[in-house]
Every structure is written in structure tokens, then in C-alpha cells.
Motif scaffolding. Sequence first.
Motif, PDB file in Angstrom:
ATOM      1  N   SER A 105     108.572 -16.157 179.368  1.00  0.00           N
ATOM      2  CA  SER A 105     108.629 -16.599 180.761  1.00  0.00           C
ATOM      3  C   SER A 105     110.052 -16.877 181.213  1.00  0.00           C
TER       4      SER A 105
ATOM      5  N   ARG B 229     116.893 -16.495 175.387  1.00  0.00           N
ATOM      6  CA  ARG B 229     117.784 -15.649 174.597  1.00  0.00           C
ATOM      7  C   ARG B 229     117.179 -15.214 173.271  1.00  0.00           C
TER       8      ARG B 229
ATOM      9  N   LEU C  55     117.376 -26.892 170.220  1.00  0.00           N
ATOM     10  CA  LEU C  55     118.549 -27.381 169.505  1.00  0.00           C
ATOM     11  C   LEU C  55     118.236 -27.368 168.021  1.00  0.00           C
ATOM     12  N   PHE C  56     119.239 -27.104 167.242  1.00  0.00           N
ATOM     13  CA  PHE C  56     119.057 -27.046 165.798  1.00  0.00           C
ATOM     14  C   PHE C  56     120.292 -27.664 165.168  1.00  0.00           C
TER      15      PHE C  56
ATOM     16  N   ARG D 137     113.633 -28.739 173.800  1.00  0.00           N
ATOM     17  CA  ARG D 137     113.833 -29.316 175.118  1.00  0.00           C
ATOM     18  C   ARG D 137     113.160 -28.438 176.161  1.00  0.00           C
TER      19      ARG D 137
ATOM     20  N   THR E 159     124.338 -16.691 165.858  1.00  0.00           N
ATOM     21  CA  THR E 159     123.428 -17.797 166.168  1.00  0.00           C
ATOM     22  C   THR E 159     122.824 -18.367 164.888  1.00  0.00           C
TER      23      THR E 159
ATOM     24  N   ASP F  13     114.308 -26.250 178.282  1.00  0.00           N
ATOM     25  CA  ASP F  13     114.718 -24.850 178.390  1.00  0.00           C
ATOM     26  C   ASP F  13     115.418 -24.309 177.163  1.00  0.00           C
ATOM     27  N   ASP F  14     115.702 -25.146 176.193  1.00  0.00           N
ATOM     28  CA  ASP F  14     116.376 -24.597 175.028  1.00  0.00           C
ATOM     29  C   ASP F  14     115.985 -25.317 173.748  1.00  0.00           C
TER      30      ASP F  14
ATOM     31  N   VAL G 205     123.440 -26.178 166.952  1.00  0.00           N
ATOM     32  CA  VAL G 205     123.354 -24.975 167.782  1.00  0.00           C
ATOM     33  C   VAL G 205     122.380 -25.228 168.920  1.00  0.00           C
ATOM     34  N   ALA G 206     122.696 -24.694 170.078  1.00  0.00           N
ATOM     35  CA  ALA G 206     121.762 -24.723 171.207  1.00  0.00           C
ATOM     36  C   ALA G 206     121.449 -23.293 171.601  1.00  0.00           C
ATOM     37  N   VAL G 207     120.175 -22.921 171.610  1.00  0.00           N
ATOM     38  CA  VAL G 207     119.756 -21.577 172.040  1.00  0.00           C
ATOM     39  C   VAL G 207     118.749 -21.701 173.160  1.00  0.00           C
ATOM     40  N   PRO G 208     119.050 -21.157 174.334  1.00  0.00           N
ATOM     41  CA  PRO G 208     118.033 -21.135 175.391  1.00  0.00           C
ATOM     42  C   PRO G 208     116.858 -20.266 174.947  1.00  0.00           C
TER      43      PRO G 208
ATOM     44  N   LEU H 239     119.563 -10.211 179.019  1.00  0.00           N
ATOM     45  CA  LEU H 239     120.638 -10.415 178.048  1.00  0.00           C
ATOM     46  C   LEU H 239     121.841 -11.067 178.707  1.00  0.00           C
TER      47      LEU H 239
ATOM     48  N   ARG I 235     112.664 -15.023 180.076  1.00  0.00           N
ATOM     49  CA  ARG I 235     113.444 -13.860 179.663  1.00  0.00           C
ATOM     50  C   ARG I 235     114.483 -13.497 180.717  1.00  0.00           C
ATOM     51  N   THR I 236     115.675 -13.235 180.251  1.00  0.00           N
ATOM     52  CA  THR I 236     116.705 -12.752 181.160  1.00  0.00           C
ATOM     53  C   THR I 236     117.296 -11.488 180.580  1.00  0.00           C
TER      54      THR I 236
END
Lengths: 201, 570
Positions: A196, A142, A125-126, A120, A171, A122-123, A136-139, A201, A198-199
Motif C-alpha cells: 500500500s 522500500r 526501525l532495526f 512505526r 540496508t 510508515d517505517d 537502520v530505518a527502512v520505510p 523506487l 509502494r513507490t
Amino acid sequence: MTHPEQPWTPDPTLAEPVTEQAPVRLQAGEAADAAEATTADAPRRIDTTGEWRRVSPKYILVDLIGSAIAAVVVVVVAVVLGVIFEQAWPWWIMGGLLLAIALGAAFTPRRIRSIGYQLRQDDLLFRRGIMWTRMVAVPYGRMQLIDINRGPVARAFGLAELKFVTASAATAIVLPGLPAEEAEDLRDHLVEVAESRRTGL
Amino acid sequence: MTDETDAPRPPFGNLPPQQPAPGSEPQPGYPVAAQPEYFPVQHQPPRDQRNLTDGEWHRLHPATPLLRGGIAFLAITGFVIANLRERLVELFLPGAGDTAEENYDPLTYVWEHGYVGLALLAVFVVLLVVMAGFFVSWRMHTFRVTDEAVEVRSGILFRTHRNAKLDRIQGVGISRPFLPRLFGAAKMEVSVAGADASVKLEYLYSRDADNLRRDVLTLASGVRLAEKGLAPAPTVGPGGIENEQVLSRIVNERVSEFLAPELDPGTAPPESVVRIPVGRLIGSTVLSIGSVLILALAVVMIVSIVNGQIWSLFWFIPSVIGLGSYFWSTITKSLRYSIAGTPSGVRIGFGLFSTSNDTLPPGRVHAIEISQSVLWRPFGWWQVKINKAGLSAEDAIGGKGNTTVLPVGTLTDVSRVVELLLGLPASEDLRDELQLAINEPSRSGFTLSPRRARWFDPFAWKRTGYSLRDGLLLFRKGVVWRKLDILPLARMVSFSVSQGPVERMFRLASARAHTVLGPITPTLPVIGTAEAARLYEEVSAGIVAASLADHSHRWAQTVPDAGPAPENFS
């Protein structure tokens, strides 16, 4: 903050054409589920909107070959043990294990068709599993590492496996059965968007 | 002992600051090649003005090698001396003991063959080598704090160089174990994201530690020290060696340091916002699973004694001693508990004999769990735990690393702690909000699991649910252990929903938030499928939105000073 990147679109030649596959969208059981969902207040199966990308159908064959190798190992061990001890129990154990492997193999096509992912904006999905479903949703921001693994059998079929590492061990996303080139493109794309977004943590 | 800690700065302190190092280091007999960069000579000003965050390399407490590894050496020496005691007594009081043939040992051999001089020389050389080793390892163990990172390098033959980026700092802890405390030394641990990736400064001067932590955290917050007026005066010229080696002053200083409260009055609000009365602490420890275990053991033992099985004492007494020591350590650890908000984060202090205190900068709390066992319910006691990054896996699972931020407290205490941890303004409403969320989640905006979940979770289904508000995900669950998980979306790593075959029969699912490893596993055991799907969508969108709005890696920096650098892009 806007992200100029568009969602990842694979090279059309590499993409797995979903329609080409056997009836995967609605299995018999799922159709029944869907029918029931209209009558009940809640769906039986959890799902989300959007088109799931599937892994290569060749991976079914890879997985079946893996099962066959396991079966051969079981038989060899049982034969050796049977010759050494001259007793019946190795054959019983062998029978049990072979039955389990055969059962697993019978469900392999469905199990592998249940593996899906969505890229998607910004993240990622699996999802996987038919009996035990997990979504699972991973941005992207992360993700810390993305590994590409290729086993010997998968390599013969030109497939690779993507493994996603985040700050949380829970995860646990492994995306098997991607065509090697697609896997590398996907990895590069994900590394780019992860960078791009990256936050801290 | 104490003399050593306050011995004058090593002779190198006299050298002018700019003098290149290597020439000044011709220590004969050192097997180590003195490489220039390892010996940056810097003048160390009088210690009260020491500025440790000036970007220069600094050394640690001179007792460091002794505290880190030398204790073993001391123990061996003590052992040898103890064994030679009789021999020494005989030497100075001849005739006190009778020298018999069975006392023949290497020492007698040395004596009889006239090797005394050689033996003394050997002992002397060994001592010299050990001292030299200590000295070199102390010399080569340096740290520096720059605008970007905290760096430590150490090791004589195998150099290690560790570096903690300031914007990745997850917390700074200062601990003062008992023995180093006697030396006036403290250990500072800068934890960064990543298991076991922390940078340890062991050991610092105890009096420097608090200021250093404040400065490190201020730098990490993105505020320049000079802007805050915190930067100490520039380093003064040479000649700052103090000579007032008055023993009484040292002793006084050490004693006052030892008795000083864990919260330095200069850098923290004087008042800890929560106090734990000793009675409550003891009561809560007694009313724990451990005492239930003791009761059960006692019953088993009485039954076996009545049946004439005296041997049961053999396992009963050791297990009681073990549990007793566990109680004792739990109570003494929490006896001087304190928690307070500081400009650089929440500071939590623990410990009676070995003290430790951690400062968690804003936005470093990954999950909060408020829990209450059924034994504590009549008293209204609660416990608060957190997940924080930077712990090694076994520490995180074993609940070490000060993850229990409130050992026991009333709901009012809990609300104060949660306010501090989440950086909320102090108000009286939070307590009522928590109370409502725990007791009547349905009236508090929680989406609860449906009635059909009663087959799955017969006791807790009425109070199992979630709520999403203000960038927080709340999970309410449990009856015997009542729990409320508070999960900041900006810190959540990922989110999953799952469903097994039985759950599918009842059109149910479960959810789990993934955070960094810690004592809390934030799960929602049962929820309807439709609600689970909605939760999944909302949380996955919420994590992204919250992360974009999050600036806590440089929490005090309001305006980026030189355009948005790529890493500050979030």
C-alpha cells in the motif's frame, strides 16, 4: 494521503512480554551511560525513542547451541590433526579458537537482547550490537522482498529468521529469533503495508 | 558493407499487413519450426515515417546478427582467405611460385583426388547455413513499445522475452560503438530498476534511435503521444518500398550521421549547458592520481637505472603504456561531452569515436556527489558523479555506465549540472549556495561535528556535517578530497546510524544513507550522538514524506486519468 492501517500489533499470545525478561531495559553500563548523559552535553550511546520489540529469548539458546557445535567441530578437527601430525600446534590453535568461541558465547545473551525492532506508522526501525551499535530505518514502501529462513536448530525451537531485501544491499536487515508464527504474521503484515505504500523506487 | 544496411526491406515487407504470417514462411531447409506468433508480418513504411511505438512488433537493423556475433565469423573467413592467398596467387599466375612437396595440404589433397566440386558444395552449404542462421535470428529478434512496456524477444531455439515496464524506467541510453556506427546502427539500452535488468535493443537504425527514445520516454512520462502531437502519421499502406539505392546518397547519409553532434538538434536544446575546454580536460586528466603514480614510477626507475638495473625498464615501459592508454581513453571519451535538459529528462553525451548518450528522466538520480581532489583545488575544478539504478553490480562499483556526469568543470558548471539533475529552475544562486556549503558549511545551515571529533578526524572535522533542506540531505566531508553529497530523500532506500566503542568514548557516531549501488557511498564519517539521533529521526520521517509526495514514476502526468490505480498510489 492517509493510511488506514494501524501499526501492527501481534497476537498477545505470541508477543514477547518484555517485562518477563531479565533486566534488559537498562544494563549496568547503560545506566552509567544514562547518568553521564545528564551531565555531559550529549548521550554516549545513540538511541531513539519508542519501545523496542525484542527477539525471543529462546534464540539465545539457539545461538549458544550453534557456538557449542562450532566448538565440537574445532575439537574434532584438532584431535584429528593432532593424531596425524603428532605435534603441539593443533592444540594451540584449538585453544585459541575455543577461547574465542567462549568469549563470544559469554556475550551472546547481551548481544541478542540488543537486537530490537520497532514497527512505526510508515517505517521499520532495526537495531543491533552492543559494542558496534547499528540502527537502520527502512520505510515499508522500500521493501522489495521478505524472506523467512529457518535453520535446523532454530526450527527445533520453533524460531524463524526474517530477511529484508531492498534496492540497496547496504540496508542489510536480518531479524533472527522470531517465533515461527509471529514471523509469518509479521511478514504478511509487512508485505501488505509495503504494497500500500509502494513507490517507484 | 553499407549496401547491406540499406538493402531493400526483406521481401516480407511486400505482404499486406493483415496477412497471417505462418503461411508466408515456408523457408525450406530451416530446422526451426516457424511458429506463427514469431512472424507477425507488418508492413514497414518508408523509413523516415517509421513509427516504432505503435504497439506492433518491429525488427532491428539487418546487420544485427553480424554485429553481435558475425564479426567472429568474418574474422575466421578472413583468416582462411589470408592463408589461401598464396594458393590463389598460384592459381591465377601459374609459375609464380614453385610447387614443392612441403606445400602439401588438404587443398592439394582435394585437388588431386578430384573432390573440388564436393568441397565447393560444402563451402557453399556452410555459407548458406550461416546466412540462414543470421537471417532467422534477425527475423526472430523483434521488439515492441506499448503504453505499458518495452518488450524484446529473441533467440532461435531458446526464446527469451524481456520486458521493461515504462513506469520503472531509470534511463535510456543510446550508444554507437565504432563498428556499428559505420553500419549506421546504434544500440539502445532501456535500464529499469534492478541490477542488470535492462532491456537492450541492439542494433537499431541510428536515425530511428533518437526518435524512439524520445517516444519511449514521452510514453513513460504518462503523456499520451497524441496529446503532445508527437504521434507520427498512421502507417501508410503498402507500396512504400524505396528503390533509390544510390550509393552516393548512402555514403553521404552515413558520413553526415557519423559527424553529427551527439545531441540531436530536433529533440534537445541546441546548446549544451556545459562545455569542457580541451585544455582543461587534458589538464585535469594529467593532474590525477594516475600521473602521481607515473611520477613515482619514474623516480623508482631512475633510481634503479642509476644503480645499474636496466631490467627495470621491463616493468616501467608497460606500465607507462597502460597509464597512457588510460589517459587517452579518458580524454577521448570526454572530448565531445555535452549535457542538456530535454522534455524527457537530462541528456548526457560522451565520446569521440564510440559515442554514447544517456537520457535520465526526472527523479532518477539517487545520489549526487561533487568532489575535488587536492590537485584540482588551485584550478577550481570539480567532478560530479551520480548513483543511478539499473546498473549491474560490477558496473556500478567500477564507475562504468556513465555515472560521471561531469568529468571536470568549474563550480558554475557544477551548479548548472546539479540544477538539471535535480530539476531546479536555472538561477545564479545555486553556485553561491554550493560555494558556501563547501567552503563555510557552518554559515550555510549545516550541522557540523563537534569539537571533540578532532581526535577522531583531525583534519576534516570542522567541515564535516549534514544539512536537511527541500527534501534533500546534504553531507559535507573531506579535506584532501573535498566532497559534497546531495541525496534526494524521495529516492533514498534506508538510513542507518552506527557507533563503535571508540566513537562511544567520544560521544560520536557515524551515519550512512543507503541508495542503489553506484560509485557514491554516502556516509557522514563523524557527528555527535545527539545530532546523529536527531538526524536519524528527521531523515526516517523525511524519506516517508518525500516518497508520498513523489510522482516521478510518471513525471509528466498531472492528473491521473482513471482514478488512482494501486500502483500509482504513492
